[in-house]
Design a protein around this motif. Structure first.
Motif, PDB file in Angstrom:
ATOM      1  N   ALA A  50       0.824  -1.204   0.000  1.00 49.74           N
ATOM      2  CA  ALA A  50       0.000   0.000   0.000  1.00 49.74           C
ATOM      3  C   ALA A  50       0.860   1.258   0.000  1.00 49.74           C
ATOM      4  CB  ALA A  50      -0.929  -0.006   1.216  1.00 49.74           C
ATOM      5  N   PHE A  97      -0.869   3.609  -3.200  1.00 49.12           N
ATOM      6  CA  PHE A  97      -1.710   4.792  -2.989  1.00 49.12           C
ATOM      7  C   PHE A  97      -0.918   6.097  -3.107  1.00 49.12           C
ATOM      8  CE2 PHE A  97      -4.333   1.477  -0.846  1.00 49.12           C
ATOM      9  CZ  PHE A  97      -5.430   1.580  -1.687  1.00 49.12           C
ATOM     10  N   TYR A 121      -5.283   3.053  -8.768  1.00 47.45           N
ATOM     11  CA  TYR A 121      -6.321   3.048  -7.739  1.00 47.45           C
ATOM     12  C   TYR A 121      -7.244   1.839  -7.922  1.00 47.45           C
ATOM     13  CZ  TYR A 121      -9.793   4.471  -4.381  1.00 47.45           C
ATOM     14  OH  TYR A 121     -10.631   4.488  -3.287  1.00 47.45           O
ATOM     15  N   SER A 160      -5.441  -1.201  -6.716  1.00 46.82           N
ATOM     16  CA  SER A 160      -5.284  -1.157  -5.256  1.00 46.82           C
ATOM     17  C   SER A 160      -6.600  -1.410  -4.548  1.00 46.82           C
ATOM     18  CB  SER A 160      -4.720   0.205  -4.845  1.00 46.82           C
ATOM     19  OG  SER A 160      -3.468   0.443  -5.441  1.00 46.82           O
ATOM     20  N   ARG A 161      -7.676  -0.878  -5.084  1.00 50.82           N
ATOM     21  CA  ARG A 161      -8.985  -1.097  -4.466  1.00 50.82           C
ATOM     22  C   ARG A 161      -9.370  -2.571  -4.525  1.00 50.82           C
ATOM     23  NH1 ARG A 161     -14.672  -0.962  -5.236  1.00 50.82           N
ATOM     24  NH2 ARG A 161     -15.721   0.433  -3.736  1.00 50.82           N
ATOM     25  N   THR A 215      -3.338   7.283   3.059  1.00 48.14           N
ATOM     26  CA  THR A 215      -3.022   7.473   1.642  1.00 48.14           C
ATOM     27  C   THR A 215      -4.147   6.981   0.743  1.00 48.14           C
ATOM     28  OG1 THR A 215      -1.702   5.424   1.678  1.00 48.14           O
ATOM     29  CG2 THR A 215      -0.516   7.533   1.903  1.00 48.14           C
ATOM     30  N   LEU A 216      -4.902   5.969   1.180  1.00 45.56           N
ATOM     31  CA  LEU A 216      -6.100   5.621   0.408  1.00 45.56           C
ATOM     32  C   LEU A 216      -7.064   6.804   0.399  1.00 45.56           C
ATOM     33  CD1 LEU A 216      -8.228   2.466   0.144  1.00 45.56           C
ATOM     34  CD2 LEU A 216      -9.339   4.612   0.758  1.00 45.56           C
ATOM     35  N   ALA A 252      -5.719   9.491  -1.959  1.00 44.67           N
ATOM     36  CA  ALA A 252      -5.859   9.097  -3.362  1.00 44.67           C
ATOM     37  C   ALA A 252      -7.312   9.207  -3.806  1.00 44.67           C
ATOM     38  CB  ALA A 252      -5.345   7.672  -3.548  1.00 44.67           C
TER      39      ALA A 252
END
Length: 387
Positions: free
Chosen positions: A196, A200, A226, A229-230, A262-263, A266
């Motif tokens: 992560a 992010f 994104y 990562s999601r 950071t999520l 972003a």
């Protein structure tokens, strides 16, 4: 044996003392991707504070942090109150953000000079931000923290050198870290896993560069990372961010405030540029998990950082919680942040004016790390009252 990425807590120790021969066993937990409903936030019930910090207090806190930790000679921050060594390379970028926050809050020209001074200090110490120097820059996320801050410094100063360094750093990391086959960004040069702390931040850096340059390629890259990562590092049923993912294994879940933060950062940057509601919803999910599950019953954030760089993690969380509070003022996020800052400020070392990573206890009067003292200062700059 497969080379696996080190979780954030052990990764930080590796930067400092860990022998290369040390073998770490990593237990990876599974993550549920089902369900999209946002968990209901807890009722706002923050205990009343005996005092509420003021804008003047925020300035005192920042100046105290500088008096104790800032090296006017190195133009960077010391690692401890002993002033015997400079703090870790990636944390200097976080401290630089705090300086920028103080300047944006006060417009004090002395703080503006600190922005330019810290760039010079970093240039002198880190080979003029030579991204090809694999001794200074030995891991991708260290570079990306600086790329994020360099882009922000350009937005404040309009110094073209800062933007050029941010763009070249982003290109260097993208070319070395991005996985064109399966997507996502690798954490280390050996491509052992995707964390992560690189994914992010890459979205944040790309969006800042997009906002500056209007180059659509940055927006495309941000959306791509994104999305990956999601799907791979976020449990949308809880709002919980995984620390890492190794190959096709399940995500490794370890709760850290900077990953939650950071999520949020972003998602908010994408939301502001696309007006797609799901991005804002993701940010609220992550913030609510941090408040309802990671914090104590009263809402105090976890201490994080047992004599290591993790003490700086909440400073990162503060940075992006402030973005969410602005994008969604109907939430209690600002009130929650102020409650944490008040608690830390009340427990400061009254002699030195420094605060601690554990907001609930008095700040030690002995040796303290700048990492430990930084996050409450960040909260105070970002959430100080305007009058």
């Amino acid at each position: 044996m497969e080379n696996i990425p080190i979780p954030a807590n052990l990764k930080i120790l590796k930067r400092i003392v860990m022998p290369l021969s040390l073998i770490i066993t990593l237990f990876i937990s599974s993550c549920s991707k089902k369900g999209i409903e946002e968990p209901a936030p807890k009722p706002s019930a923050f205990p009343p504070s005996t005092t509420t910090f003021s804008a003047t207090d925020a300035t005192i806190a920042f100046n105290s942090f500088n008096n104790i930790y800032y090296s006017p000679t190195d133009k960077l921050y010391y690692s401890t109150t002993e002033k015997k060594g400079i703090a870790a390379i990636w944390t200097q970028a976080i401290y630089w953000d705090i300086v920028m926050n103080a300047y944006e809050r006060t417009k004090d020209q002395a703080y503006y000079k600190m922005i330019t001074d810290m760039y010079d200090g970093g240039a002198k110490r880190y080979d003029n931000y030579n991204w090809d120097n694999s001794v200074e820059w030995f891991i991708y996320d260290d570079m990306m923290w600086w790329v994020m801050s360099l882009a922000r410094a350009y937005e404040i100063t309009k110094n073209q050198v800062y933007l050029d360094k941010a763009k070249s750093g982003f290109t260097k990391v993208w070319n070395g870290s991005y996985d064109p086959v399966k997507g996502g960004m690798f954490w280390d040069f050996k491509h052992s896993g995707k964390n992560a702390c690189i994914n992010f931040p890459t979205v944040i850096a790309a969006m800042r560069l997009y906002n500056i340059t209007k180059d659509e390629s940055y927006l495309t890259k941000a959306k791509s990372i994104y999305t990956w990562s999601r799907e791979n590092l976020f449990d949308i049923s809880k709002g919980r961010v995984a620390d890492h993912k190794v190959g096709d294994n399940n995500p490794g879940f370890e709760d850290y405030t900077y990953n939650q933060g950071t999520l949020i950062g972003a998602a908010i940057l994408l939301y502001r540029n696309t007006n797609i509601q799901s991005y804002l919803d993701d940010a609220k999910l992550a913030a609510n998990y941090t408040k309802n599950t990671m914090s104590d019953p009263s809402g105090i954030l976890p201490a994080e950082g047992d004599w290591n760089e993790q003490g700086v993690l909440k400073a990162i969380f503060a940075q992006y919680l402030a973005d969410l509070a602005k994008a969604y003022p109907a939430g209690d996020y600002a009130k929650w942040a102020v409650f944490n800052a008040n608690t830390a400020w009340e427990n400061r070392d009254f002699g030195r004016g420094t605060m601690h990573r554990n907001y609930k206890v008095p700040c030690p009067t002995g040796i303290v790390q700048s990492y430990e003292s930084s996050s409450a200062v960040a909260f105070m700059q970002l959430f100080a009252p305007t009058n």
